[in-house]
Each structure stands twice: as structure tokens, then as C-alpha cells.
Design a protein around this motif. Structure first.
Motif, mmCIF file in Angstrom:
data_model
loop_
_atom_site.group_PDB
_atom_site.id
_atom_site.type_symbol
_atom_site.label_atom_id
_atom_site.label_comp_id
_atom_site.label_asym_id
_atom_site.label_seq_id
_atom_site.Cartn_x
_atom_site.Cartn_y
_atom_site.Cartn_z
ATOM 1 N N ARG A 168 28.678 16.311 1.927
ATOM 2 C CA ARG A 168 28.740 17.583 2.906
ATOM 3 C C ARG A 168 27.228 18.291 2.926
ATOM 4 O O ARG A 168 27.155 18.844 1.870
ATOM 5 C CB ARG A 168 30.022 18.476 2.723
ATOM 6 N N LEU A 169 26.753 18.698 3.953
ATOM 7 C CA LEU A 169 25.444 19.442 3.896
ATOM 8 C C LEU A 169 25.510 20.609 4.576
ATOM 9 O O LEU A 169 24.677 21.560 4.345
ATOM 10 C CB LEU A 169 24.260 18.358 4.442
ATOM 11 N N SER A 170 26.351 20.719 5.600
ATOM 12 C CA SER A 170 26.611 21.960 6.340
ATOM 13 C C SER A 170 27.618 22.178 6.830
ATOM 14 O O SER A 170 28.363 21.139 7.286
ATOM 15 C CB SER A 170 25.264 22.146 7.261
ATOM 16 N N ASP A 171 28.081 23.478 7.022
ATOM 17 C CA ASP A 171 29.164 23.946 7.618
ATOM 18 C C ASP A 171 29.043 23.545 9.021
ATOM 19 O O ASP A 171 27.735 23.752 9.481
ATOM 20 C CB ASP A 171 29.838 25.252 7.421
ATOM 21 N N TRP A 172 30.092 23.823 10.192
ATOM 22 C CA TRP A 172 29.644 23.837 11.450
ATOM 23 C C TRP A 172 29.180 25.340 11.663
ATOM 24 O O TRP A 172 29.875 26.304 11.322
ATOM 25 C CB TRP A 172 31.004 23.535 12.380
ATOM 26 N N ASN A 173 28.059 25.416 12.529
ATOM 27 C CA ASN A 173 27.582 26.786 12.928
ATOM 28 C C ASN A 173 26.735 26.468 14.377
ATOM 29 O O ASN A 173 26.636 25.297 14.919
ATOM 30 C CB ASN A 173 26.648 27.150 12.018
ATOM 31 N N ASP A 174 26.243 27.509 14.900
ATOM 32 C CA ASP A 174 25.832 27.556 16.010
ATOM 33 C C ASP A 174 24.384 26.635 16.051
ATOM 34 O O ASP A 174 24.101 25.969 17.264
ATOM 35 C CB ASP A 174 25.095 28.897 16.441
ATOM 36 N N ASP A 175 23.676 26.451 15.017
ATOM 37 C CA ASP A 175 22.547 25.737 15.059
ATOM 38 C C ASP A 175 22.782 24.125 15.129
ATOM 39 O O ASP A 175 22.032 23.578 15.528
ATOM 40 C CB ASP A 175 21.771 25.875 13.480
ATOM 41 N N LEU A 176 23.972 23.696 14.332
ATOM 42 C CA LEU A 176 24.498 22.589 14.565
ATOM 43 C C LEU A 176 24.863 22.196 15.894
ATOM 44 O O LEU A 176 24.544 21.103 16.358
ATOM 45 C CB LEU A 176 25.468 22.265 13.656
ATOM 46 N N ALA A 177 25.541 22.875 16.576
ATOM 47 C CA ALA A 177 26.061 22.822 17.963
ATOM 48 C C ALA A 177 24.664 22.843 18.783
ATOM 49 O O ALA A 177 24.763 22.048 19.690
ATOM 50 C CB ALA A 177 26.894 23.948 18.280
ATOM 51 N N PRO A 181 34.732 20.267 10.223
ATOM 52 C CA PRO A 181 33.422 20.268 11.048
ATOM 53 C C PRO A 181 32.223 20.610 10.247
ATOM 54 O O PRO A 181 32.192 21.587 9.585
ATOM 55 C CB PRO A 181 33.854 21.122 12.122
ATOM 56 N N GLY A 182 30.997 19.805 10.489
ATOM 57 C CA GLY A 182 29.776 20.117 9.785
ATOM 58 C C GLY A 182 28.811 18.877 9.732
ATOM 59 O O GLY A 182 29.189 17.954 10.452
ATOM 60 N N ALA A 183 28.072 18.960 9.017
ATOM 61 C CA ALA A 183 26.926 17.808 8.959
ATOM 62 C C ALA A 183 27.189 17.163 7.229
ATOM 63 O O ALA A 183 27.544 17.925 6.574
ATOM 64 C CB ALA A 183 25.450 18.310 8.987
ATOM 65 N N TYR A 184 26.961 16.066 7.632
ATOM 66 C CA TYR A 184 27.308 14.912 6.375
ATOM 67 C C TYR A 184 26.155 13.882 6.367
ATOM 68 O O TYR A 184 25.707 13.520 7.207
ATOM 69 C CB TYR A 184 28.671 14.390 6.465
#
Ligand SMILES: Cc1cc2nc3c(=O)[nH]c(=O)nc-3n(C[C@H](O)[C@H](O)[C@H](O)COP(=O)(O)O)c2cc1C
Length: 358
Positions: free
Chosen positions: A234-243, A220-223
Motif C-alpha cells: 500500500r502506497l497511498s490512501d484514496w484522495n483527490d490527487d489519486l482521483a 481504496p488507494g494506490a498499491y
């Protein structure tokens, strides 16, 4: 002259700074320009509600004689700077557009500005050197496809998603068919590409970011979708900001019960379109966005994926993984993506039948 005549400022007037004439008043509907003398701007500032010449005269320190003020207002009315406040004017603009939106539309109609296509065009490809990994996407060319007429008749915005991950093979087919670069168009120096959706001037300014909450084989994350190499960076792990981003741009505007398994965040590198279309670039970018979203919706339907566009745009670009690009990207739209919920009795409204002969 009728002393009861009401006047008010032309609501389409905007103040602009002009290189040659200093500040100018622009009628955003007609495009006409007027020199913005300070006394005139001051007078117009007091005329945002309907006033008689007597009422204005009492408030405007530059005049003491109501008849002179009335004559001036009639002259300004014939120039289109103020309007007689008849019934039509007191109602909201019939087209529902603000003066700024009308100005943008009028500008687009006059564009592109002289002097475009100067210098080196921005590259067609945006690389993210900060990416922490690359996921090559599988070759999904063998997946079946259905008749276009069938896909067109089935396409709906679907807001009920199965609680299952999106198969990577389906996601790969979706991106390959709707967005992958097929090659450069000549002349090569113009940095024009050919892709499944049309784009004004083949500028293709739109970058596709995948916010993956639940995609098979994908942490899970941003791509960033690399439309040249058919890969995800891959640009980011899944985190609260992404949610939170997913919530604001998709879940909330589409009135979903929960976040979709995946979402696309579309962002434009405006300079790519601006290089050729300055003056009308924004309208071009919005139209390109419509073309891409429709191509994506049809592709999703063909592949048995549920999709729903959302129009939410955040200014400036708010995706946490795009912070370094805040000045270079415009957020222009989103698409919820997932497998359809087989148990859902669709929440999409059913069209009523057209009456015969309509
Ligand atoms: C540019 C655009 C923006 C949209 N924005 C939203 C949105 O923010 N929320 C939403 O629930 N649907 C959104 N939709 C989907 C429309 O509501 C949907 O297309 C419309 O209700 C017609 O239904 P259909 O797509 O099933 O034919 C958007 C569609 C487009 C083309």
C-alpha cells in the motif's frame, strides 16, 4: 542554375553535442553527421521556409553575392543538409513521425551502444520501503480458464463497467496469470526473470501500480504489485490527487462516463533495460509495454473482466505516490479494469465484414 529554385533546411536535421567533434548536425533519418559550424547553423536557421538563393542572400549577413549563395546551397543540397523544395517536401512527413521520433527509431536500429552490460545490473526487484502495509493476494490458481482461441476471438477493449467492486480473487488471478515472476533465468547475476509476458533480454523493467477505487476487501488507494511475493504494497490512501490521476490517465483518454473500479499505472525502471540495451532501451521498453498490455488484456478476457488500455503517458512520472521515484521511473501506459456492465449495449465499434477475397 535556375534562379527560381527554392531551398529549405532538411527538416530531419537535429543539433547534437558530440564528445569528439563538438556540436554536430545529425540527419535523423539517415544518421549522417555534419560539423555544425556557427555560420552553417545560422544559415539553416533562416531556411525553415522555402527560399530562393536571392531571398536568402538578402537575409543572410555573411554573403553579398547571390550566385555564391546559390552555389553554396547546391553544395549543401548534394550533401543532404538542405533540400530543393519540391512538392514532396512541402507535404507533412509521410510517416507522421517527428525528427525526434525518427532519431529515436534510427538510434534503436543502431543500438545497443558499445560498453553496455558493464557493472552490476540493477536488481530485478523494486521494493517500496515507504509502503504502509501489505495485502497478500489469495491463491487463485483453481479459477477456471478457457480455450485460448475462444479468448482471442472474444478480446475487446471494453469501456462499460458494472457499478460493482472487482472481486479480490479475480484481481489476484489476473495479476498471477499476467505478471507474476516465475523464477530467475541464468546467470543469476544478470538479474533476469521469467514472467508470463516476454521482455527484451528478460530485463522486465515494468512495475505495476494498482489504483483501486472499488476492489473488494481492499481499502481504496494506490498499491504496488509485488510480482515476486504476489502481494500488494500500500502506497497511498484514496484522495483527490489519486482521483485526478485516474481521470487524466484513464477516464478521459478512454472517454469513460466515470472512473473505472480499478486502473493499472505501468511504469518502467528504465535502468534495468538500459543496462543491456543503452541506445535502444526506450524502444525496448515500449515494446515490452505492448507485450504486457496484450498479456493483461487476454488474461482479463479469460477471467471475465473488462479491460481497456490507454496510451496516455505523463512526463515526468506524475503519480503522487511515485514522487520519490520521479527520476527513476517512466510512465508508459495504463489499463482500465472492472467487471463488465451486463446491461451495456457495447460501445466498442463492431467490425464490418471483410469483402470476399480481401
Ligand atoms: C497502445 C494502446 C493504446 C491505447 N490507448 C487508448 C486510449 O487512450 N483510449 C482508448 O479509448 N482506447 C485506447 N486503446 C484501445 C484501442 O482503441 C482499441 O484497441 C482499438 O480501438 C481496437 O479495439 P479492440 O481493442 O476492441 O479490438 C489503446 C490500445 C493500445 C494497444
Amino acid at each position: 542554375m535556375d534562379t527560381r529554385t527554392l531551398f529549405r533546411r532538411n527538416p530531419d536535421l537535429l543539433l547534437e553535442w558530440d564528445d569528439d567533434s563538438g556540436s554536430v548536425l545529425v540527419d535523423s533519418r539517415s544518421g549522417r553527421k555534419f560539423v555544425a559550424k556557427p555560420e552553417l547553423v545560422d544559415l539553416l536557421g533562416r531556411l525553415d521556409g522555402p527560399l530562393t538563393a536571392d531571398e536568402l542572400n538578402a537575409r543572410w549577413p555573411h554573403q553579398t553575392d547571390a550566385d555564391t549563395t546559390r552555389t553554396l546551397l547546391e553544395r549543401l543540397a548534394s550533401a543532404g543538409i538542405v533540400r530543393h523544395d519540391d512538392k514532396e517536401d512541402t507535404e507533412p512527413a509521410a510517416d507522421g513521425l517527428t525528427p525526434y521520433e525518427r532519431a529515436c527509431h534510427a538510434g534503436a536500429g543502431r543500438g545497443p551502444l558499445p560498453g553496455t552490460r558493464r557493472g552490476t545490473p540493477p536488481p530485478a526487484r523494486l521494493c517500496h520501503p515507504e509502503a504502509t502495509g501489505t495485502v497478500p493476494l489469495p491463491d487463485a490458481r483453481d479459477l477456471p480458464s478457457r480455450a485460448l482461441a475462444e479468448v482471442l476471438s472474444e478480446r475487446r477493449s471494453v469501456r462499460d463497467f458494472a457499478a460493482e467492486p472487482v472481486p479480490l480473487m479475480l484481481l489476484a488471478a489476473f495479476l498471477d496469470r499476467s505478471a507474476r515472476v516465475r523464477g530467475y533465468l541464468p546467470p543469476r547475476s544478470y538479474e533476469q526473470t521469467q514472467r508470463p509476458a516476454p521482455s527484451g533480454g528478460a530485463r522486465h523493467s515494468l512495475e505495476i501500480y494498482l489504483v483501486a477505487r472499488d476492489v473488494e476487501q481492499l481499502p481504496p488507494g494506490a498499491y504496488h504489485y509485488d510480482a515476486f511475493d504476489h502481494a500488494l504494497h500500500r502506497l497511498s490512501d484514496w484522495n483527490d490527487d489519486l482521483a485526478a490521476l485516474q481521470h487524466r490517465t484513464i477516464t478521459l483518454p478512454a472517454l469513460l462516463n466515470e472512473a473505472p473500479p480499478a486502473g493499472l499505472y505501468l511504469a518502467s525502471r528504465a535502468d534495468r533495460t538500459g543496462w543491456k540495451y543503452a541506445g535502444m532501451a526506450l524502444s525496448m521498453i515500449y515494446r515490452d509495454t505492448g507485450c504486457l498490455l496484450q498479456t493483461m488484456c487476454l488474461t482479463a478476457t479469460d477471467l471475465g473482466l473488462a479491460s481497456c488500455p490507454t496510451g496516455r503517458m505523463e512526463v515526468p512520472v506524475s503519480a503522487p505516490f511515485l514522487q520519490p521515484y520521479e527520476q527513476r521511473l517512466l510512465h508508459v501506459g495504463n489499463l482500465a479494469l472492472g467487471l463488465p456492465d451486463p446491461a451495456a449495449t457495447t460501445t466498442a465499434p463492431t467490425p464490418t465484414e471483410l469483402p470476399a477475397g480481401a
